[in-house]
Write an enzyme that holds these catalytic residues in place. Structure first.
Site, mmCIF file in Angstrom:
data_model
loop_
_atom_site.group_PDB
_atom_site.id
_atom_site.type_symbol
_atom_site.label_atom_id
_atom_site.label_comp_id
_atom_site.label_asym_id
_atom_site.label_seq_id
_atom_site.Cartn_x
_atom_site.Cartn_y
_atom_site.Cartn_z
ATOM 1 N N ASP A 1 0.883 -1.675 0.192
ATOM 2 C CA ASP A 1 0.031 0.023 -0.282
ATOM 3 C C ASP A 1 0.641 1.536 -0.095
ATOM 4 O O ASP A 1 0.880 2.606 -0.758
ATOM 5 C CB ASP A 1 -0.544 0.242 1.485
ATOM 6 C CG ASP A 1 -2.062 -1.248 1.496
ATOM 7 O OD1 ASP A 1 -1.944 -1.653 -0.297
ATOM 8 O OD2 ASP A 1 -2.381 -1.907 2.663
ATOM 9 N N GLU B 1 -9.216 -2.560 3.429
ATOM 10 C CA GLU B 1 -8.848 -2.371 4.517
ATOM 11 C C GLU B 1 -10.276 -1.484 5.147
ATOM 12 O O GLU B 1 -10.482 -1.849 5.806
ATOM 13 C CB GLU B 1 -7.749 -1.271 4.556
ATOM 14 C CG GLU B 1 -7.139 -0.905 5.996
ATOM 15 C CD GLU B 1 -5.945 0.163 5.811
ATOM 16 O OE1 GLU B 1 -4.825 -0.910 6.138
ATOM 17 O OE2 GLU B 1 -5.670 1.348 5.947
#
Length: 273
Positions: free
Chosen positions: A53, A164
């Site tokens: 990420d 997420e």
């Protein structure tokens, strides 16, 4: 899709498929547009962990900043290394930085600040669990990033994406705090797809995702902590069918962690007034 899945898919903005070139340009345009719309912004700050990420967000930020500079805008990308003592995957952080090629790199060891905070709380009779200590690390990292951003007339970039966000797998006011979150709308596999398109080192996007916040469970895989695979989370976000067990786990995470996706309520915004 169930009614709840349909609601979640709309909220998380994940498309079943993406075209890498178009998605990359859309994210870069968003970052540039935000910077150009706020005259005070002279820098973008992001903590680099060596995972998928932050590597993706960092690369896109540097690409956006490079274009801004070519267009005559004063801006820089600041990558921050935020180890807690010695970081086990420090070599992957260096590999990510070598790939991103940030304008500036700043290193801040958060261990002294975190340990002192935990000790001060202990002296006050507040004994944190190992999990709570992990949240202290995440919040200290974000505090440092905001200090750097403030010192450089900038903003903090978040790495939150939809896989997420749906599970609430972030620390409230820790890694969940940021000024902009350019990866939102992507799921985990789509983030990997963009890194492949941007020719990132394979071991960075193939790395097992881990928040690595707990001392008692170092490098604990996200999927183990969540109790469900990213493959199933991604399928769910794309509107596909998943097993009833995975669906139940995902939706429990979504409902339980709804408060993490909301700003602080006031007496005028709380719906039960």
């Amino acid at each position: 899709m169930s009614n709840l899945q349909d609601i979640v898919v709309r909220e998380m903005k994940v498309n079943p498929t993406i075209e890498s070139k178009i998605e990359t340009r859309n994210i870069i345009h968003f970052i540039k547009n935000y910077v150009q719309s706020h005259s005070f912004i002279k820098s973008l700050t992001l903590g680099i962990s060596g995972g998928q990420d932050s590597t993706l967000a960092g690369k896109l930020c540097q690409m956006a900043v490079d274009e801004l500079k070519e267009e005559g805008n004063e801006c820089q990308f600041i990558a921050v290394k935020l180890p807690y003592g010695e970081q086990k995957d420090a070599s992957e952080v260096e590999d990510a930085l070598a790939y991103i090629q940030p304008d500036e790199i700043i290193t801040v060891n958060i261990k002294p600040a975190v340990d002192q905070s935990i000790q001060s709380l202990k002296e006050a009779g507040v004994n944190l669990t190992d999990f709570q200590k992990g949240n202290e690390k995440a919040r200290e990292r974000m505090k440092v990033q905001y200090a750097i951003a403030s010192n450089n007339q900038g903003i903090v970039i978040g790495t939150d994406h939809s896989a997420e966000n749906i599970t609430g797998f972030f620390t409230k006011y820790g890694d969940g705090a940021a000024d902009i979150a350019p990866l939102f709308g992507l799921n985990k596999r789509q983030g990997k797809q963009l890194l492949m398109y941007l020719e990132a080192p394979k071991h960075l996007y193939e790395k097992v995702p881990t928040a690595d916040l707990e001392d008692d469970k170092p490098q604990l895989p996200d999927e183990e902590a969540l109790g469900v695979s990213y493959e199933d989370i991604d399928d769910y976000l794309e509107g596909r069918s998943v097993s009833s067990e995975s669906k139940e786990i995902i939706e429990k995470h979504y409902i339980k962690n709804a408060h993490k996706r909301e700003l602080a309520y006031t007496r005028y915004t709380w719906p039960k007034n």
